[in-house]
Every structure is written in structure tokens, then in C-alpha cells.
Design a protein around this motif. Structure first.
Motif, PDB file in Angstrom:
ATOM      1  N   ASP A 179      -5.440  11.268  -4.013  1.00  0.00           N
ATOM      2  CA  ASP A 179      -6.164   9.998  -3.905  1.00  0.00           C
ATOM      3  C   ASP A 179      -5.241   8.777  -3.968  1.00  0.00           C
ATOM      4  O   ASP A 179      -5.695   7.651  -3.801  1.00  0.00           O
ATOM      5  CB  ASP A 179      -7.226   9.892  -5.003  1.00  0.00           C
ATOM      6  CG  ASP A 179      -6.640   9.819  -6.403  1.00  0.00           C
ATOM      7  OD1 ASP A 179      -5.571  10.425  -6.643  1.00  0.00           O
ATOM      8  OD2 ASP A 179      -7.251   9.154  -7.265  1.00  0.00           O
ATOM      9  N   THR A 193       0.843  -1.195   0.000  1.00  0.00           N
ATOM     10  CA  THR A 193       0.000   0.000   0.000  1.00  0.00           C
ATOM     11  C   THR A 193       0.878   1.243   0.000  1.00  0.00           C
ATOM     12  O   THR A 193       1.789   1.361   0.828  1.00  0.00           O
ATOM     13  CB  THR A 193      -0.926   0.001   1.233  1.00  0.00           C
ATOM     14  OG1 THR A 193      -1.745  -1.169   1.185  1.00  0.00           O
ATOM     15  CG2 THR A 193      -1.806   1.235   1.263  1.00  0.00           C
ATOM     16  N   ARG A 241      -3.773   3.387  -1.460  1.00  0.00           N
ATOM     17  CA  ARG A 241      -4.089   2.433  -2.532  1.00  0.00           C
ATOM     18  C   ARG A 241      -3.010   1.356  -2.612  1.00  0.00           C
ATOM     19  O   ARG A 241      -1.843   1.610  -2.376  1.00  0.00           O
ATOM     20  CB  ARG A 241      -4.216   3.147  -3.866  1.00  0.00           C
ATOM     21  CG  ARG A 241      -5.340   4.162  -3.868  1.00  0.00           C
ATOM     22  CD  ARG A 241      -5.745   4.503  -5.270  1.00  0.00           C
ATOM     23  NE  ARG A 241      -6.826   5.463  -5.260  1.00  0.00           N
ATOM     24  CZ  ARG A 241      -8.116   5.129  -5.188  1.00  0.00           C
ATOM     25  NH1 ARG A 241      -8.469   3.875  -5.110  1.00  0.00           N
ATOM     26  NH2 ARG A 241      -9.048   6.060  -5.204  1.00  0.00           N
ATOM     27  N   LEU A 267      -2.385   1.637  -9.448  1.00  0.00           N
ATOM     28  CA  LEU A 267      -2.955   1.708  -8.111  1.00  0.00           C
ATOM     29  C   LEU A 267      -4.478   1.747  -8.236  1.00  0.00           C
ATOM     30  O   LEU A 267      -5.154   2.554  -7.617  1.00  0.00           O
ATOM     31  CB  LEU A 267      -2.435   2.956  -7.379  1.00  0.00           C
ATOM     32  CG  LEU A 267      -0.923   2.978  -7.156  1.00  0.00           C
ATOM     33  CD1 LEU A 267      -0.387   4.396  -7.066  1.00  0.00           C
ATOM     34  CD2 LEU A 267      -0.567   2.176  -5.918  1.00  0.00           C
TER      35      LEU A 267
END
Length: 171
Positions: A107, A35, A111, A139
Motif C-alpha cells: 500500500d 510520491t 502515497r 506516508l
């Protein structure tokens, strides 16, 4: 040599897909499934903008990949050498590390990396960037490409278009 006052950073410039794949494919593939914690960029405090000449850091927790472009075809990938919490001490510029500073990239942290691609620019005979290499990070549903923006780093937040020849890096 200290690049732009970034302590402990020693770029390892390589050219060509085979050299970069041979040196870094296994480690890039090891990022799959991790991540993204932060995308660190160097910020020019005087101009209040991204300082595109300095490396781009992708922090995956225990592993950090540092990507840097120079000239038309030099690419450096280093691993866990830069501490973005350390001050940058450059005599020419007033710089500092910033996590996730660009609004169109906020954003990305949080992810999970699905796959990595080495991307070769297909520009044609009269394109100085022809053959330059970028690194793409899937991602999903987001995407990040760190590319050579003619002697500096560039970022794209969309899947690569047809002007890139992708080479998927698998584990």
C-alpha cells in the motif's frame, strides 16, 4: 568494493544523529511532497525471501534514497547511485532487485511523503541497540520505518513507538 554484487553502490557509513543530520537532512527534507513510486528490496532467489543485508531503496521518481544499516550503529544514506534494473552479480548469493515484494508494504507506492523523522532508539544501559538510528517516513495514513535490525535492515509499517526519540526533519 562492491557490496553484495550491487554495481556502483558505495555505502557512506556514518554514526550519530548530528553527523547524519548534517550530511542528509536537507536532501531528506526535499523528499517531502513527493510520491513514492516503489520500495525496492534485494531478494534472495534461493531462499525466496528478502535479503536484509542489502540496502533499501525508496524511489520517489527523479530522486531515489538508498538506506543501509550495518553493525550496531552504522547508517549509510546514498542518493541515486543504484540502478535496481541492473542484475546483481554476487559470487556467494543468488540475488535480484524486487519492487514492492512484501505483502504488508504494497500500500506504500502511490502515497505522498508528508514528513521524515530521524529516530533514535532508547534502549537503556544494557541494550546494545541503544542510540541506533532509524529513518521514518510518514506516508499517511501509512508509515514506514527503516531501522537497524542488529547488523542488517529492518522495516516497520507502523508509526514509531515510545522506544524511539523522534527528530523531525523539516524543509
Amino acid at each position: 568494493m562492491i557490496r553484495y554484487g550491487i554495481q556502483d553502490y558505495q555505502p557512506q557509513w556514518l554514526r550519530g544523529r548530528d553527523n547524519i543530520t548534517g550530511a542528509h537532512a536537507r536532501r531528506l527534507a526535499s523528499l517531502i511532497g513527493l510520491t513514492l513510486q516503489h520500495l525496492w528490496l534485494v531478494w534472495d532467489l534461493d531462499d525466496d525471501e528478502w535479503f536484509t543485508d542489502a540496502p533499501v531503496l525508496l524511489d520517489f521518481g527523479a530522486t531515489q534514497v538508498e538506506i543501509d544499516h550495518q553493525k550496531f550503529d552504522d547508517l549509510s544514506i546514498t542518493w541515486n547511485t543504484i540502478n535496481p534494473k541492473r542484475a546483481i552479480e554476487d559470487s556467494c548469493f543468488h540475488l535480484a532487485w524486487r519492487p514492492d515484494p512484501l505483502p504488508n508494504l504494497v500500500d506504500l507506492p502511490g502515497r505522498t511523503l508528508r514528513h521524515v523523522e530521524l529516530l533514535e532508539w532508547i534502549g537503556g544501559d544494557h541494550d546494545m541497540a541503544d542510540g541506533s538510528l532509524a529513518i521514518g517516513f510518514d506516508l499517511a495514513p501509512a508509515w514506514l520505518t527503516v531501522f537497524n535490525a542488529m547488523d542488517e535492515n529492518g522495516l516497520e509499517h507502523q508509526p514509531p513507538g515510545p522506544r524511539y526519540r523522534p527528530y523531525r526533519i523539516d524543509s
